[in-house]
Enzyme design. Structure first.
Site, PDB file in Angstrom:
ATOM      1  CG  LEU A 125       7.347   2.825  -9.226  1.00  7.76           C
ATOM      2  CD1 LEU A 125       8.372   3.525 -10.130  1.00  7.76           C
ATOM      3  CD2 LEU A 125       6.828   3.807  -8.172  1.00  7.76           C
ATOM      4  CG  ASP A 172      -1.435  -1.412  -7.257  1.00  6.85           C
ATOM      5  OD1 ASP A 172      -1.371  -0.473  -6.449  1.00  6.85           O
ATOM      6  OD2 ASP A 172      -0.843  -2.493  -7.098  1.00  6.85           O
TER       7      ASP A 172
HETATM    8  C1  GLA Z   1       0.342  -3.641  -3.857  1.00  8.59           C
HETATM    9  C2  GLA Z   1      -1.048  -4.178  -4.186  1.00  8.59           C
HETATM   10  C3  GLA Z   1      -2.117  -3.143  -3.841  1.00  8.59           C
HETATM   11  C4  GLA Z   1      -1.956  -2.630  -2.417  1.00  8.59           C
HETATM   12  C5  GLA Z   1      -0.505  -2.232  -2.152  1.00  8.59           C
HETATM   13  C6  GLA Z   1      -0.268  -1.854  -0.716  1.00  8.59           C
HETATM   14  O1  GLA Z   1       0.660  -2.559  -4.683  1.00  8.59           O
HETATM   15  O2  GLA Z   1      -1.129  -4.503  -5.549  1.00  8.59           O
HETATM   16  O3  GLA Z   1      -3.397  -3.690  -4.038  1.00  8.59           O
HETATM   17  O4  GLA Z   1      -2.397  -3.562  -1.482  1.00  8.59           O
HETATM   18  O5  GLA Z   1       0.404  -3.264  -2.499  1.00  8.59           O
HETATM   19  O6  GLA Z   1      -0.954  -0.699  -0.400  1.00  8.59           O
END
Ligand code: GLA
Length: 382
Positions: A125, A172
Protein backbone atom coordinates in the site's frame (compact mmCIF):
# COMPACT_ATOMS: atom_id res chain seq x y z
CA UNK A 1 11.99 9.85 24.35
CA UNK A 2 12.28 6.09 24.62
CA UNK A 3 8.64 5.19 24.14
CA UNK A 4 7.58 3.73 20.80
CA UNK A 5 3.98 4.90 21.05
CA UNK A 6 2.46 7.83 19.19
CA UNK A 7 2.05 9.80 22.42
CA UNK A 8 5.57 11.26 22.42
CA UNK A 9 5.19 14.80 21.11
CA UNK A 10 7.54 16.83 18.96
CA UNK A 11 8.21 19.05 21.97
CA UNK A 12 9.01 16.00 24.12
CA UNK A 13 11.55 14.95 21.51
CA UNK A 14 13.17 18.22 20.55
CA UNK A 15 12.28 20.75 23.25
CA UNK A 16 10.55 23.19 20.88
CA UNK A 17 7.49 23.46 18.67
CA UNK A 18 7.46 22.22 15.05
CA UNK A 19 7.27 24.77 12.22
CA UNK A 20 4.49 22.83 10.53
CA UNK A 21 2.73 19.55 9.96
CA UNK A 22 2.21 17.69 6.68
CA UNK A 23 0.72 14.37 5.51
CA UNK A 24 1.19 12.06 2.54
CA UNK A 25 -1.05 9.02 1.90
CA UNK A 26 -0.58 5.41 0.91
CA UNK A 27 -2.37 4.21 -2.22
CA UNK A 28 -4.15 1.35 -3.89
CA UNK A 29 -3.83 1.01 -7.62
CA UNK A 30 -7.15 0.19 -9.33
CA UNK A 31 -5.46 -1.16 -12.46
CA UNK A 32 -2.16 -0.68 -14.33
CA UNK A 33 0.40 -2.83 -12.51
CA UNK A 34 4.06 -3.10 -13.53
CA UNK A 35 3.36 -0.58 -16.25
CA UNK A 36 5.01 2.51 -14.71
CA UNK A 37 8.63 1.51 -15.35
CA UNK A 38 7.52 0.55 -18.87
CA UNK A 39 6.37 4.18 -19.23
CA UNK A 40 2.72 3.14 -19.45
CA UNK A 41 -0.53 3.89 -17.64
CA UNK A 42 -1.78 3.39 -14.08
CA UNK A 43 -4.92 4.36 -12.15
CA UNK A 44 -4.23 4.68 -8.41
CA UNK A 45 -6.32 6.25 -5.66
CA UNK A 46 -4.93 7.66 -2.41
CA UNK A 47 -5.95 6.00 0.84
CA UNK A 48 -7.12 7.89 3.92
CA UNK A 49 -4.19 6.20 5.72
CA UNK A 50 -1.16 8.50 5.64
CA UNK A 51 2.25 9.34 7.05
CA UNK A 52 2.10 12.50 9.17
CA UNK A 53 5.23 14.55 9.65
CA UNK A 54 6.00 17.44 12.00
CA UNK A 55 9.26 19.23 11.31
CA UNK A 56 11.39 22.25 12.09
CA UNK A 57 14.57 23.40 10.35
CA UNK A 58 17.99 23.17 11.98
CA UNK A 59 20.94 25.39 11.16
CA UNK A 60 23.73 23.02 12.25
CA UNK A 61 23.45 20.53 9.38
CA UNK A 62 21.92 17.75 11.48
CA UNK A 63 18.93 15.67 10.44
CA UNK A 64 17.20 14.18 13.47
CA UNK A 65 14.34 11.77 12.83
CA UNK A 66 11.99 9.90 15.13
CA UNK A 67 9.13 7.64 14.15
CA UNK A 68 6.28 6.43 16.34
CA UNK A 69 6.69 3.10 14.53
CA UNK A 70 10.48 3.11 14.59
CA UNK A 71 11.42 1.63 17.92
CA UNK A 72 11.94 4.57 20.21
CA UNK A 73 15.26 6.31 19.55
CA UNK A 74 15.94 9.55 17.70
CA UNK A 75 18.26 8.84 14.77
CA UNK A 76 20.78 11.62 14.21
CA UNK A 77 22.46 12.04 10.84
CA UNK A 78 24.76 14.66 9.35
CA UNK A 79 23.19 15.98 6.15
CA UNK A 80 26.57 16.53 4.48
CA UNK A 81 27.51 12.87 5.07
CA UNK A 82 24.36 11.33 3.53
CA UNK A 83 25.29 8.84 0.82
CA UNK A 84 23.52 5.91 -0.84
CA UNK A 85 23.78 2.79 1.30
CA UNK A 86 25.02 4.70 4.37
CA UNK A 87 21.79 4.70 6.41
CA UNK A 88 20.19 1.42 7.55
CA UNK A 89 16.53 0.77 8.40
CA UNK A 90 13.51 3.05 8.11
CA UNK A 91 15.59 6.22 8.60
CA UNK A 92 17.00 5.58 5.11
CA UNK A 93 13.74 6.87 3.59
CA UNK A 94 13.70 10.38 5.07
CA UNK A 95 17.49 10.55 4.65
CA UNK A 96 17.12 9.52 1.00
CA UNK A 97 14.77 12.39 0.22
CA UNK A 98 17.05 14.97 1.81
CA UNK A 99 19.97 13.48 -0.13
CA UNK A 100 17.97 13.54 -3.41
CA UNK A 101 16.96 17.17 -2.92
CA UNK A 102 20.57 18.21 -2.29
CA UNK A 103 21.89 16.03 -5.11
CA UNK A 104 19.48 17.84 -7.46
CA UNK A 105 21.01 21.15 -6.33
CA UNK A 106 18.37 22.32 -3.88
CA UNK A 107 19.72 24.23 -0.89
CA UNK A 108 18.30 22.28 2.02
CA UNK A 109 19.87 21.85 5.43
CA UNK A 110 18.92 19.83 8.48
CA UNK A 111 15.70 19.42 10.40
CA UNK A 112 14.10 17.84 13.43
CA UNK A 113 11.42 15.40 12.29
CA UNK A 114 8.66 13.46 14.01
CA UNK A 115 6.87 10.81 11.94
CA UNK A 116 3.72 8.81 12.58
CA UNK A 117 2.00 6.51 10.10
CA UNK A 118 -1.18 4.46 9.89
CA UNK A 119 -0.32 3.07 6.44
CA UNK A 120 0.20 -0.68 6.95
CA UNK A 121 3.81 -1.47 6.03
CA UNK A 122 4.75 -4.38 3.79
CA UNK A 123 1.13 -4.59 2.61
CA UNK A 124 1.68 -3.29 -0.93
CA UNK A 125 0.00 0.00 0.00
CA UNK A 126 3.03 2.24 -0.57
CA UNK A 127 3.99 3.04 3.00
CA UNK A 128 7.53 3.82 1.76
CA UNK A 129 6.36 6.26 -0.90
CA UNK A 130 4.08 7.93 1.66
CA UNK A 131 7.06 8.41 3.95
CA UNK A 132 9.22 9.81 1.15
CA UNK A 133 6.50 12.15 -0.07
CA UNK A 134 5.74 13.42 3.44
CA UNK A 135 9.38 14.41 3.85
CA UNK A 136 9.51 15.88 0.33
CA UNK A 137 6.43 18.07 0.81
CA UNK A 138 7.65 19.23 4.24
CA UNK A 139 11.12 20.21 2.97
CA UNK A 140 9.59 21.92 -0.05
CA UNK A 141 7.67 24.21 2.30
CA UNK A 142 10.29 24.58 5.03
CA UNK A 143 13.05 25.54 2.62
CA UNK A 144 10.80 27.48 0.20
CA UNK A 145 11.79 25.36 -2.81
CA UNK A 146 8.60 26.01 -4.79
CA UNK A 147 8.69 22.60 -6.48
CA UNK A 148 5.48 21.27 -8.07
CA UNK A 149 3.96 17.96 -6.96
CA UNK A 150 5.23 15.87 -9.94
CA UNK A 151 8.78 17.22 -9.44
CA UNK A 152 8.64 16.21 -5.78
CA UNK A 153 7.32 12.78 -6.78
CA UNK A 154 10.26 12.28 -9.18
CA UNK A 155 12.74 13.32 -6.49
CA UNK A 156 11.12 10.88 -4.06
CA UNK A 157 11.34 8.13 -6.69
CA UNK A 158 15.02 8.97 -7.28
CA UNK A 159 15.55 8.81 -3.50
CA UNK A 160 14.17 5.27 -3.45
CA UNK A 161 16.02 4.16 -6.60
CA UNK A 162 19.45 5.62 -5.91
CA UNK A 163 19.65 5.83 -2.11
CA UNK A 164 17.45 3.00 -0.80
CA UNK A 165 18.26 0.81 -3.80
CA UNK A 166 14.77 -0.26 -4.94
CA UNK A 167 14.34 0.23 -8.72
CA UNK A 168 10.63 1.18 -8.48
CA UNK A 169 8.75 3.20 -11.09
CA UNK A 170 7.01 6.51 -10.45
CA UNK A 171 3.43 5.40 -9.74
CA UNK A 172 3.52 5.23 -5.94
CA UNK A 173 5.14 8.62 -5.48
CA UNK A 174 2.91 10.23 -8.13
CA UNK A 175 -0.16 8.76 -6.39
CA UNK A 176 0.91 9.97 -2.96
CA UNK A 177 1.73 13.47 -4.26
CA UNK A 178 -1.02 14.05 -6.83
CA UNK A 179 -4.21 12.13 -5.93
CA UNK A 180 -7.37 14.07 -5.09
CA UNK A 181 -10.38 13.10 -2.97
CA UNK A 182 -13.16 11.41 -4.93
CA UNK A 183 -10.96 10.66 -7.92
CA UNK A 184 -8.55 8.14 -9.37
CA UNK A 185 -5.34 9.46 -10.88
CA UNK A 186 -5.02 8.50 -14.56
CA UNK A 187 -1.25 8.57 -14.80
CA UNK A 188 0.83 8.51 -17.94
CA UNK A 189 4.23 7.47 -16.60
CA UNK A 190 5.99 8.55 -19.80
CA UNK A 191 5.46 12.29 -19.41
CA UNK A 192 3.91 12.36 -15.89
CA UNK A 193 0.73 13.89 -17.27
CA UNK A 194 -2.27 13.14 -15.08
CA UNK A 195 -6.04 13.44 -15.17
CA UNK A 196 -8.34 13.25 -12.15
CA UNK A 197 -11.07 10.71 -13.01
CA UNK A 198 -14.09 10.98 -10.69
CA UNK A 199 -14.88 7.75 -8.82
CA UNK A 200 -18.15 7.89 -6.91
CA UNK A 201 -18.49 4.40 -5.48
CA UNK A 202 -21.05 5.42 -2.86
CA UNK A 203 -23.45 6.73 -5.51
CA UNK A 204 -23.38 3.28 -7.12
CA UNK A 205 -23.72 1.50 -3.73
CA UNK A 206 -20.27 0.03 -4.24
CA UNK A 207 -17.41 -0.53 -1.82
CA UNK A 208 -13.76 -1.16 -2.59
CA UNK A 209 -12.41 -3.64 -0.07
CA UNK A 210 -8.68 -3.87 0.59
CA UNK A 211 -7.70 -7.30 1.92
CA UNK A 212 -4.16 -7.29 3.28
CA UNK A 213 -3.00 -10.91 3.04
CA UNK A 214 -0.33 -10.25 5.72
CA UNK A 215 2.23 -11.85 3.43
CA UNK A 216 5.02 -9.29 3.67
CA UNK A 217 5.81 -8.02 0.25
CA UNK A 218 9.39 -6.91 -0.30
CA UNK A 219 10.52 -5.33 -3.54
CA UNK A 220 14.13 -5.20 -2.44
CA UNK A 221 14.79 -8.89 -2.90
CA UNK A 222 15.71 -8.85 -6.57
CA UNK A 223 12.58 -10.31 -8.18
CA UNK A 224 11.16 -6.87 -8.97
CA UNK A 225 14.49 -5.72 -10.41
CA UNK A 226 14.67 -8.87 -12.56
CA UNK A 227 11.18 -8.24 -13.98
CA UNK A 228 12.05 -4.66 -14.77
CA UNK A 229 15.28 -5.73 -16.45
CA UNK A 230 13.35 -8.34 -18.48
CA UNK A 231 10.96 -5.68 -19.75
CA UNK A 232 13.82 -3.37 -20.68
CA UNK A 233 15.60 -6.18 -22.52
CA UNK A 234 12.40 -6.99 -24.45
CA UNK A 235 11.95 -3.34 -25.44
CA UNK A 236 15.58 -3.16 -26.61
CA UNK A 237 15.22 -6.37 -28.65
CA UNK A 238 12.15 -4.88 -30.33
CA UNK A 239 13.99 -1.61 -31.00
CA UNK A 240 11.60 0.36 -28.78
CA UNK A 241 12.42 2.99 -26.14
CA UNK A 242 10.03 1.22 -23.70
CA UNK A 243 7.26 -1.40 -23.90
CA UNK A 244 4.72 1.44 -23.77
CA UNK A 245 5.54 2.03 -27.43
CA UNK A 246 4.22 -1.41 -28.43
CA UNK A 247 0.61 -1.24 -29.66
CA UNK A 248 -1.75 -4.11 -28.92
CA UNK A 249 -2.26 -4.55 -32.69
CA UNK A 250 1.50 -5.16 -33.12
CA UNK A 251 1.78 -7.68 -30.28
CA UNK A 252 1.24 -10.87 -32.37
CA UNK A 253 4.07 -9.90 -34.72
CA UNK A 254 6.35 -8.81 -31.87
CA UNK A 255 6.13 -11.89 -29.62
CA UNK A 256 7.89 -14.38 -31.94
CA UNK A 257 10.85 -12.00 -32.14
CA UNK A 258 11.48 -12.43 -28.41
CA UNK A 259 12.98 -15.25 -26.33
CA UNK A 260 10.16 -17.33 -24.86
CA UNK A 261 10.81 -16.22 -21.26
CA UNK A 262 10.19 -12.56 -22.15
CA UNK A 263 6.95 -13.06 -24.07
CA UNK A 264 4.60 -13.31 -21.06
CA UNK A 265 6.06 -10.11 -19.59
CA UNK A 266 5.38 -8.21 -22.79
CA UNK A 267 1.89 -9.69 -23.11
CA UNK A 268 1.07 -8.52 -19.59
CA UNK A 269 2.34 -4.98 -20.07
CA UNK A 270 0.55 -4.43 -23.38
CA UNK A 271 -2.70 -5.91 -22.06
CA UNK A 272 -2.48 -4.00 -18.80
CA UNK A 273 -2.08 -0.62 -20.51
CA UNK A 274 -5.23 -1.40 -22.52
CA UNK A 275 -7.06 -2.37 -19.31
CA UNK A 276 -6.26 1.02 -17.77
CA UNK A 277 -7.71 2.85 -20.77
CA UNK A 278 -10.79 0.64 -20.68
CA UNK A 279 -11.26 1.25 -16.94
CA UNK A 280 -10.98 5.02 -17.41
CA UNK A 281 -13.64 4.87 -20.13
CA UNK A 282 -16.04 3.07 -17.77
CA UNK A 283 -15.41 5.56 -14.99
CA UNK A 284 -15.92 8.47 -17.40
CA UNK A 285 -19.23 6.85 -18.39
CA UNK A 286 -20.24 6.74 -14.70
CA UNK A 287 -20.21 2.93 -14.54
CA UNK A 288 -17.73 1.87 -11.85
CA UNK A 289 -19.24 -1.63 -11.54
CA UNK A 290 -17.93 -2.29 -15.06
CA UNK A 291 -14.41 -2.23 -13.60
CA UNK A 292 -15.06 -5.66 -12.07
CA UNK A 293 -14.10 -7.92 -15.00
CA UNK A 294 -11.13 -5.65 -15.80
CA UNK A 295 -9.76 -6.11 -12.28
CA UNK A 296 -10.16 -9.88 -12.49
CA UNK A 297 -8.53 -10.05 -15.92
CA UNK A 298 -5.65 -7.95 -14.55
CA UNK A 299 -5.16 -10.45 -11.75
CA UNK A 300 -5.08 -13.40 -14.13
CA UNK A 301 -2.42 -11.64 -16.17
CA UNK A 302 -0.29 -10.89 -13.07
CA UNK A 303 -0.70 -14.47 -11.88
CA UNK A 304 -0.15 -16.35 -15.14
CA UNK A 305 2.00 -14.07 -17.31
CA UNK A 306 3.87 -11.78 -14.92
CA UNK A 307 3.97 -14.38 -12.13
CA UNK A 308 4.01 -11.93 -9.21
CA UNK A 309 1.03 -13.42 -7.42
CA UNK A 310 1.22 -15.91 -4.54
CA UNK A 311 -1.17 -18.55 -3.10
CA UNK A 312 -2.60 -16.11 -0.54
CA UNK A 313 -3.41 -13.35 -3.05
CA UNK A 314 -4.88 -15.93 -5.46
CA UNK A 315 -7.06 -17.37 -2.71
CA UNK A 316 -8.28 -13.91 -1.62
CA UNK A 317 -9.27 -13.14 -5.22
CA UNK A 318 -11.04 -16.49 -5.70
CA UNK A 319 -12.89 -16.29 -2.39
CA UNK A 320 -14.00 -12.69 -3.02
CA UNK A 321 -15.29 -13.59 -6.50
CA UNK A 322 -17.08 -16.69 -5.19
CA UNK A 323 -18.76 -14.50 -2.55
CA UNK A 324 -20.12 -12.16 -5.24
CA UNK A 325 -17.45 -9.49 -5.85
CA UNK A 326 -17.71 -7.76 -9.28
CA UNK A 327 -13.97 -8.20 -9.62
CA UNK A 328 -10.81 -8.64 -7.57
CA UNK A 329 -7.06 -8.44 -8.04
CA UNK A 330 -3.79 -8.09 -6.23
CA UNK A 331 -2.63 -4.48 -6.08
CA UNK A 332 0.92 -3.14 -5.95
CA UNK A 333 4.15 -4.91 -6.76
CA UNK A 334 3.05 -8.41 -5.75
CA UNK A 335 4.85 -11.25 -3.93
CA UNK A 336 2.22 -10.87 -1.21
CA UNK A 337 0.63 -7.62 -0.12
CA UNK A 338 -3.01 -6.68 -0.65
CA UNK A 339 -5.96 -7.64 -2.83
CA UNK A 340 -8.71 -5.22 -3.80
CA UNK A 341 -12.29 -6.40 -4.35
CA UNK A 342 -15.12 -4.33 -5.82
CA UNK A 343 -18.36 -5.31 -4.11
CA UNK A 344 -21.92 -4.14 -3.47
CA UNK A 345 -21.83 -2.19 -0.22
CA UNK A 346 -24.54 -4.45 1.16
CA UNK A 347 -22.28 -7.47 0.48
CA UNK A 348 -19.01 -5.99 1.82
CA UNK A 349 -19.11 -7.69 5.22
CA UNK A 350 -20.11 -11.00 3.66
CA UNK A 351 -17.26 -10.90 1.13
CA UNK A 352 -14.70 -9.93 3.79
CA UNK A 353 -15.96 -12.76 6.01
CA UNK A 354 -15.78 -15.24 3.13
CA UNK A 355 -12.13 -14.34 2.46
CA UNK A 356 -11.32 -14.58 6.17
CA UNK A 357 -12.97 -17.99 6.31
CA UNK A 358 -11.10 -19.21 3.22
CA UNK A 359 -7.83 -18.12 4.85
CA UNK A 360 -8.74 -19.92 8.06
CA UNK A 361 -9.55 -23.11 6.17
CA UNK A 362 -6.22 -22.90 4.31
CA UNK A 363 -4.28 -22.35 7.54
CA UNK A 364 -3.23 -18.79 6.58
CA UNK A 365 -2.98 -15.82 8.97
CA UNK A 366 -6.27 -13.88 9.00
CA UNK A 367 -6.29 -11.01 6.48
CA UNK A 368 -6.71 -7.41 7.61
CA UNK A 369 -9.59 -5.60 5.90
CA UNK A 370 -9.76 -1.89 5.05
CA UNK A 371 -12.22 0.08 2.96
CA UNK A 372 -10.67 2.33 0.32
CA UNK A 373 -12.28 5.71 -0.28
CA UNK A 374 -10.35 7.94 -2.72
CA UNK A 375 -8.59 10.41 -0.42
CA UNK A 376 -6.29 13.42 -0.71
CA UNK A 377 -2.66 13.46 -1.79
CA UNK A 378 0.27 15.06 0.05
CA UNK A 379 -0.63 18.30 1.80
CA UNK A 380 0.16 20.71 4.60
CA UNK A 381 -1.99 20.17 7.69
CA UNK A 382 -0.93 23.11 9.78
C1 GLA B 1 5.60 -1.18 -6.72
C2 GLA B 1 6.49 -0.10 -7.31
C3 GLA B 1 5.73 0.72 -8.35
C4 GLA B 1 5.06 -0.18 -9.38
C5 GLA B 1 4.29 -1.30 -8.69
C6 GLA B 1 3.73 -2.30 -9.67
O1 GLA B 1 4.55 -0.62 -5.99
O2 GLA B 1 6.95 0.75 -6.29
O3 GLA B 1 6.59 1.64 -8.96
O4 GLA B 1 5.98 -0.69 -10.29
O5 GLA B 1 5.09 -2.00 -7.75
O6 GLA B 1 2.76 -1.71 -10.46
Amino acid sequence: MTTSTGTTTFTDLYGRAPEGEWAAPGRVNLIGEHTDYNLGFALPIALPQAVRIQAARRTDGLLRVWSAQGGGEVTELRVADLAPGAVPGWAAYPAAVVWALRDAGHEVGGADIRLDSDVPSGAGLSSSAALECAVAVAFNDLYGLGLAAPELALLAQRAENAFVGVPCGNMDQMASMCCRPGAALFLDSRDLSTRQVPVDLAAADLTLLVLDTRVKHDLGDGAYAALRAGCERAAALLGLPALRALDAADLPAALPRLPSELRPLVRHVVGENARVEEAVAHLDAGDPAALGPILTAGHASLRDDYQVSCPETDLAVEAALAAGAYGARMTGGGFGGSVIALVDTAAADRVAAAVTEAFRAAGYTAPRTLTAVPAEGARRLG
